[in-house]
Design an enzyme around this catalytic site. Structure first.
Site, PDB file in Angstrom:
ATOM      1  N   GLY A 197     -14.229  -6.295  17.555  1.00  0.00           N
ATOM      2  CA  GLY A 197     -14.040  -5.307  16.494  1.00  0.00           C
ATOM      3  C   GLY A 197     -15.338  -5.135  15.731  1.00  0.00           C
TER       4      GLY A 197
ATOM      5  N   GLY B  87     -15.809  -2.841  13.028  1.00  0.00           N
ATOM      6  CA  GLY B  87     -15.687  -2.070  11.787  1.00  0.00           C
ATOM      7  C   GLY B  87     -16.509  -2.744  10.708  1.00  0.00           C
TER       8      GLY B  87
ATOM      9  N   GLY C  53     -16.539  -6.656  11.221  1.00  0.00           N
ATOM     10  CA  GLY C  53     -17.148  -7.053  12.486  1.00  0.00           C
ATOM     11  C   GLY C  53     -18.611  -6.667  12.587  1.00  0.00           C
TER      12      GLY C  53
ATOM     13  N   HIS D 199       1.034   3.188   0.646  1.00  0.00           N
ATOM     14  CA  HIS D 199       0.144   3.911  -0.255  1.00  0.00           C
ATOM     15  C   HIS D 199       0.881   5.113  -0.840  1.00  0.00           C
ATOM     16  CE1 HIS D 199      -3.314   6.024  -1.796  1.00  0.00           C
ATOM     17  NE2 HIS D 199      -4.069   4.988  -1.522  1.00  0.00           N
TER      18      HIS D 199
ATOM     19  N   ARG E 158      -0.352   0.428  -6.507  1.00  0.00           N
ATOM     20  CA  ARG E 158       0.189   1.210  -5.400  1.00  0.00           C
ATOM     21  C   ARG E 158       1.663   0.942  -5.137  1.00  0.00           C
ATOM     22  NH1 ARG E 158      -5.003   0.680  -1.302  1.00  0.00           N
ATOM     23  NH2 ARG E 158      -6.282   2.132  -2.496  1.00  0.00           N
TER      24      ARG E 158
ATOM     25  N   HIS F  11      -0.192   1.915   4.805  1.00  0.00           N
ATOM     26  CA  HIS F  11      -1.616   2.124   4.644  1.00  0.00           C
ATOM     27  C   HIS F  11      -2.441   0.899   5.008  1.00  0.00           C
ATOM     28  CE1 HIS F  11      -5.334   3.374   2.920  1.00  0.00           C
ATOM     29  NE2 HIS F  11      -5.300   2.487   1.975  1.00  0.00           N
TER      30      HIS F  11
ATOM     31  N   GLU G  84      -9.449  -7.024   7.449  1.00  0.00           N
ATOM     32  CA  GLU G  84      -8.005  -6.799   7.321  1.00  0.00           C
ATOM     33  C   GLU G  84      -7.211  -7.654   8.300  1.00  0.00           C
ATOM     34  OE1 GLU G  84      -6.856  -2.681   7.653  1.00  0.00           O
ATOM     35  OE2 GLU G  84      -4.742  -3.104   7.327  1.00  0.00           O
TER      36      GLU G  84
ATOM     37  N   LEU H 294     -12.607  -2.541   1.324  1.00  0.00           N
ATOM     38  CA  LEU H 294     -14.011  -2.465   1.743  1.00  0.00           C
ATOM     39  C   LEU H 294     -14.753  -3.695   1.251  1.00  0.00           C
ATOM     40  CD1 LEU H 294     -14.672   1.306   0.929  1.00  0.00           C
ATOM     41  CD2 LEU H 294     -14.143   0.283   3.134  1.00  0.00           C
TER      42      LEU H 294
END
Lengths: 644, 245, 261
Positions: free
Chosen positions: A40, A42, A45, A266, A337, A408, A432, A448
């Site tokens: 991964g 993202g 990663g 969300h 949320r 979400h 995540e 993030l």
């Protein structure tokens, strides 16, 4: 005995510094003798791959995308939190820590969260140095905005594309290491199993998505940064390819799966428009800073609205119920949320929902446009408004947006200790994909932050501790465990290809999603969950007897890819239901109808459920074993969350 | 000096050469047009022949002529090199392609336009330049080569006029894209100045090409074989000449 | 509403879809019919309908790239009716909705066509050339840690905003697909100008542009001839000004860098 969470001793503010000193270091000359696999690429990663390669390790990075730049981190809109206190409004590391633990409804580990808040400031420095063009004030300094659930402005952002800019920053750092030859990048390569040798993670089995080739790769350590599993609901704001397969395979090889039922719904997504719907689109919750959420006060009015007999403009101000402002005067539209989502659902359950399906509430910018002008609103939210109009065909400058909650983010994930190591030695989980920092509910702009914290500033330290204790001898795929894992992967693909039934992977996925959303979504009950468990087991049997896949393995075969992922989602779905059934309380994203206050708020049970539920795989069709990591709260006082 | 050859054989480097030579050729167009305006001087070509004699004999001009030749040469060669590179960048064509919805025709067809201009140029050079420089033209009253008479007689041949006008239309479209494009290639894009460059580019393309196109049309339609204005337009020509004085 | 327009009628469409087994085989257009397409569907959801239909008939579904379906990941890449990402300006394929089409329409769907983007299968192409261009220099060479405070260097908001505009490129390749020359200049220029505008990028600005342009040429993309199709079809509105900045950076770097090769 539950595995050690390895939380360092000492006051919370000193734990990370002390730990960084205590961990073993790998001699610089020896680093190049270690291979690390990262699955991964993202935010977590890519940042880990770049940082570890910079340190001198040999990294092999895997992505099922055609490029690391496609990872779904790219779609995060709102921003990234950091305790910089640039706005002089009383922020601090401790406040970010406190808000995150409280926002997570006291189901996260204090030490991890504190470290997250500490390194948040470094993330911003790092990203700016990489050329991430964050929003700035006219004086040239960085701008901040406040974000759902926080009373200080600590969110850094790049218009509505913060995730994109941060991911491209990490991608650029990764690209640099690829160019140097320190990272070997495998794109369009999907991990289908973990290889464990002598109890330690030693490699992975992958499938080349273009050629169908099954490959094995060995390394001294494996990091999973494979994102969340929100697509278990079929419809979610996740990208279509997001899946749980890598994490689930690791789970079946011994990694505990923690708090799987903690999923975040969300509140501000574009509502479903039809059965063909393939995914849901999030509208950044920053919209709630200036938009007001409402439904008609009267059910009859809502009904006439849904039938198209009256228009929005026909509803007088006095006949509108700004329910978040009414119920939560202190936070108003900015409640966390889970609270916002649940209230939207309540309104729709009462029959006051809008849109033809009745499954939507309004998010209205009329007041803001009147107060600040349409240009001001456009400068702040222009791209979101455009996106909304493209999807719905409605102009949100003229008509209020229709929004509805959607899945979400998943707070649950692979259980990790303070070092982000799973229960399989040498296997780490970042971003995540692990459960670590958000407890039962994640605050806005924290995903993030966590992904980059793990990748840039945590794993590069903690993995050294493990590697220093591992001999730097070359690793190969010679061990029989590799052949065995590879054979297992091949057998499973053959099985998927040979069922030759009548239902497509998408049809099974939709059926699963329906069960999960109905019984394990925004509100759950013991009865419903038990029903869901039976339904999922039935679905699983049907899947393995009636699946239809065409084509061949030795080819780009997107149906086959999807089939393998759906099979894993079905198994995960059952575990989520088990977890939700076990947790006899309501907290964060987990709302059990049996456990609520007289006002309908979530009722936590700290005496019995202040633990991390870490599930241990016991074999095919066996109930999983629940392990409990008791959470200790020494710095934060447990209170019932109140946003009134 | 491999960096120089590498720079100018790169895709951007070649483009830069096309742009620089293109702008240089634009300056040539201006000089050429102004000089040729002598054709309209109603004096049996005396002034035009003085001008052409000067252009043919002045050592500075003769030197610049080589630069001009190089300018054309590089412009054409580099444009051709880009064209062939670009053609080979996509070997399977789209089944359906509606590029007219995202760009202008002239921008996509610069090579075609350039080729038309090149064909014209060869004919034009042979007809006037070659015959003036290497052929035997009769002397005029000042004992200069009488290029004027050649021009006038050429401009009474319909096919030559047609080619000339077609070439000017092609040149106009070539410039409509080329002028502003050259500035873009040289990196001269600025929100303050680019709009002005675009307007100037438009005006330049139309004025220059119109100026060149008027010459053959004027002689073909409005003068006799000797270049005398036909009686119907003579008063008009006289008054224009008077005004210009 | 189901979606927005209660009067919207379902559509029947003819699709002409490029089918190609793999990189080395010949492809061809195959006709398909799809029925009862809701105008509120996205274009890709319409293709989902086709693929489910094919699957039920035992035929191989059409392979195409997609992921986020919200216009940001840059995966989707269809050439629809002769236009990159279809007829709607500033829109990726995944954000194109069927309300832009009418009942009875024939829609031609092709992959991006450029020799630098070989076809994997059907409508899926290999855009790794873009990654290699970024690897050639599309970064700022700093390691993790040891960076100065984020507010140490003020950057004028206007400059920062322009850098952001350039940085929003999603790497979809529509610029290459739309360009008559299959040129990647808009993509390359977006990254070059983002980093050239920011003070953090100044340190390496010369070598960056030299290396990225060299890699771009090596990948076999065509050269820019300022046609402007790229910017017109760019789903996120990357402007041609970036190409001018790239040209300028390139010229300045070549003229002043110490790099003799």
């Amino acid at each position: 005995m539950f595995p050690d969470s390895k939380i360092p001793e000492g006051p919370i503010g000193e734990k990370w510094d002390k730990h960084k000193f205590d961990v073993k270091l790998v001699n610089p000359a020896n680093k190049r003798k270690y291979d690390i696999i990262i699955v991964g690429t993202g935010l977590a990663g890519a940042s880990a791959a770049a940082s570890l390669a910079e340190l001198g390790y040999n990294v092999k990075a895997f992505s099922f995308h055609d490029s690391p730049r496609r990872a779904h981190s790219i779609a995060a809109q709102g921003g990234i939190n950091a305790a910089k206190n640039y706005q002089n409004d009383g922020d601090s590391v401790f406040r970010l820590f406190y808000d995150t633990v409280k926002g997570g409804d006291y189901r996260s580990r204090e030490a991890n969260v504190y470290r997250l808040a500490q390194v948040s400031v470094n993330i911003i420095d790092q990203c700016v140095a990489q050329g991430v063009p964050f929003a700035r004030e006219y004086g040239g300094l960085l701008a901040n905005r406040s974000f759902g659930g926080a009373q200080v402005s600590r969110t850094f952002y790049a218009r509505g594309q913060t995730g994109q800019q941060l991911l491209l920053g990490a991608y650029s750092a990764l690209s640099r290491q690829i160019a140097y030859g320190k990272v070997k990048m495998y794109t369009r390569s999907e991990m289908l199993d973990l290889v464990v040798v002598d109890g330690k993670a030693r490699g992975i089995v992958t499938r080349n998505l273009i050629t169908g080739d099954i490959e094995t790769h060995a390394a001294h350590a494996v990091i999973l940064a494979t994102g969340g599993y929100g697509n278990v609901f079929y419809l979610s704001t996740n990208a279509k390819y997001c899946n749980v397969t890598a994490a689930w395979r690791a789970h079946k090889k011994g990694a505990f799966f923690a708090n799987p039922c903690f999923t975040q719904i969300h509140p501000t997504c574009i509502p479903v428009s039809g059965d063909y719907q393939s995914k849901l689109t999030l509208m950044s919750e920053s919209l709630r800073n200036d938009g007001r959420v409402w439904v008609p006060k009267e059910k009859s009015v809502a009904e006439r609205l849904r039938k198209g007999e009256i228009r929005v403009a026909d509803i007088k101000e006095a006949d509108r119920d700004y329910f978040l402002e009414r119920k939560y005067p202190a936070f108003g539209n900015l409640v966390p949320r889970d609270v916002a989502s649940r209230n939207a659902k309540l309104m729709c359950d009462e029959g006051r929902g809008v849109g033809s399906t009745g499954l939507a509430v309004y998010l209205d910018f009329a007041d803001s446009i009147k107060r600040n002008g349409a240009d001001w609103v456009a400068a702040k939210y222009g791209n979101l408004f455009e996106m909304y109009e493209k999807i719905t065909g409605e102009n949100p400058y003229e008509l209020p947006m229709r929004i509805y909650p959607a899945v979400h983010y998943t707070m649950g994930g692979l259980w990790v200790d303070y070092n982000l190591q799973t229960t399989v030695p040498g296997l780490y989980a970042a971003g995540e994909c692990n459960f670590s920092d958000h407890g039962a509910n994640r605050l806005g702009a924290s995903a993030l932050m966590q992904g980059l914290a793990d990748g840039y500033f945590v794993i590069p330290y903690t993995i050294g501790d493990y590697l220093a204790k591992t001999p730097p001898t070359p690793v190969t795929t010679q061990d029989p465990a590799f052949a065995e894992a590879e054979a297992g992967v091949r057998a499973r693909i053959d099985q998927l290809m040979s069922i030759n039934g009548t239902r497509t992977p998408t049809e099974f996925h939709k059926a699963l999603g329906h069960i999960m959303w109905e019984y394990c979504g925004m509100a759950r009950s013991a009865e419903g969950l038990r029903h869901a468990k039976a339904e999922i087991q039935k679905l699983k049997r049907e899947f393995w007897s009636d699946l239809k896949v065409v084509g061949v393995n030795a080819d780009l075969n997107q149906t086959l890819e999807s089939a393998g992922r759906v099979a894993d989602f079905i198994e995960l779905g059952e575990l989520m239901v088990d977890d939700a059934l076990d947790r006899n309380e309501s907290c964060g994203g987990h709302f059990r109808e049996e456990y609520q206050t007289p006002e309908g708020e979530a009722l936590r049970n700290d005496d019995d459920y202040a633990y991390v539920a870490a599930w241990e795989y016991q074999g095919e069709n066996q109930p999983e074993k629940l392990n409990k990591e008791e959470l200790q709260f020494e710095n934060v006082k447990l209170t019932q969350r109140s946003y009134k | 000096m491999s960096w120089i050859s590498k720079t100018f054989s790169s895709s951007i480097g070649r483009k830069i050469i096309v742009a620089i030579t293109g702008l240089f050729l634009c300056s040539f167009l201006v000089v050429h047009l102004i000089g040729n305006l002598q054709l309209f001087k109603h004096d049996d070509g005396v002034a035009f022949n003085i001008y052409s004699h000067f252009m043919g004999t002045n050592p500075v001009i003769r030197t610049v002529e080589w630069v001009l030749l190089l300018g054309f040469g590089f412009h054409i060669y580099e444009a051709w090199a880009l064209f062939s590179r670009n053609r080979s960048a996509r070997s399977v064509a789209y089944v359906s392609n509606h590029s007219e919805q995202n760009s202008r025709w002239q921008s996509r067809n610069m090579s075609l336009l350039g080729t038309i201009i090149l064909v014209f140029l060869l004919v034009h050079l042979y007809n006037f330049f070659y015959r003036a420089r290497f052929g035997e033209l009769d002397p005029d009253i000042n004992n200069n080569d009488d290029l004027y008479t050649l021009v006038v007689s050429s401009f009474h041949q319909w096919w030559y006029v047609a080619l000339y006008v077609l070439a000017q239309v092609a040149l106009c479209y070539h410039l409509l894209h080329g002028f502003k494009s050259a500035f873009q290639t040289l990196g001269l894009n600025h929100r303050k100045y680019t709009p002005a460059i675009e307007v100037i580019g438009y005006a330049f393309s139309i004025i220059v090409c119109l100026g060149f196109a008027i010459m053959p049309l004027y002689f073909f339609f409005f003068t006799n074989e000797q270049g005398e204005p036909l009686s119907a337009v003579a008063p008009l020509v006289d008054s224009i000449n008077l005004a210009l004085k | 509403m189901a979606g927005s327009n209660p009067n919207a009628k379902p559509m029947n469409l003819t699709l002409k879809v490029w089918r190609q087994k793999n990189r080395n085989s010949e492809g061809k257009i195959v006709d398909y019919q799809v029925k009862d397409i809701s105008p509120d569907m996205s274009f890709l959801e319409m293709l989902d309908v086709l693929n489910e239909d094919l699957l039920h008939r035992g035929e191989e579904p059409v392979a195409f790239d997609h992921d986020c379906r919200e216009g940001i990941c840059g995966s989707c890449n269809l050439f629809i009716n002769g236009r990159a990402h279809g007829p709607e300006k500033g829109t990726t394929t995944c954000q194109l909705h069927m309300r832009k089409f009418s009942d009875g329409d024939t829609i031609t769907i092709e992959p991006w066509r450029a020799n630098s983007f070989p076809v994997n299968k059907d409508l899926s192409v290999d855009r790794s050339a873009f990654d290699r261009i970024i690897q050639a220099g599309g970064y700022i060479s700093i390691n993790t840690g040891g960076t100065p405070d984020a507010n140490e260097i003020p950057i004028p908001k206007e400059i920062s905003d322009r850098a952001f505009e350039a940085a929003t490129c999603i790497g979809c390749g529509a610029c290459v697909a739309a360009c008559k020359n299959a040129s990647a200049m808009l993509f390359v220029s977006a990254k070059v100008s983002q980093l050239a505008l920011l003070p953090q990028g100044h340190v390496e600005r010369k070598s960056r542009v030299e290396n990225m342009v060299a890699q771009m040429d090596k990948e076999g993309f065509g050269a820019c001839t300022n046609i402007g199709s790229c910017a017109a079809e760019c789903p996120v509105g990357i402007s041609l000004e970036n190409i001018a900045i790239l040209n300028r950076e390139f010229l300045a770097a070549k003229a002043t860098s110490n790099n003799l090769s």
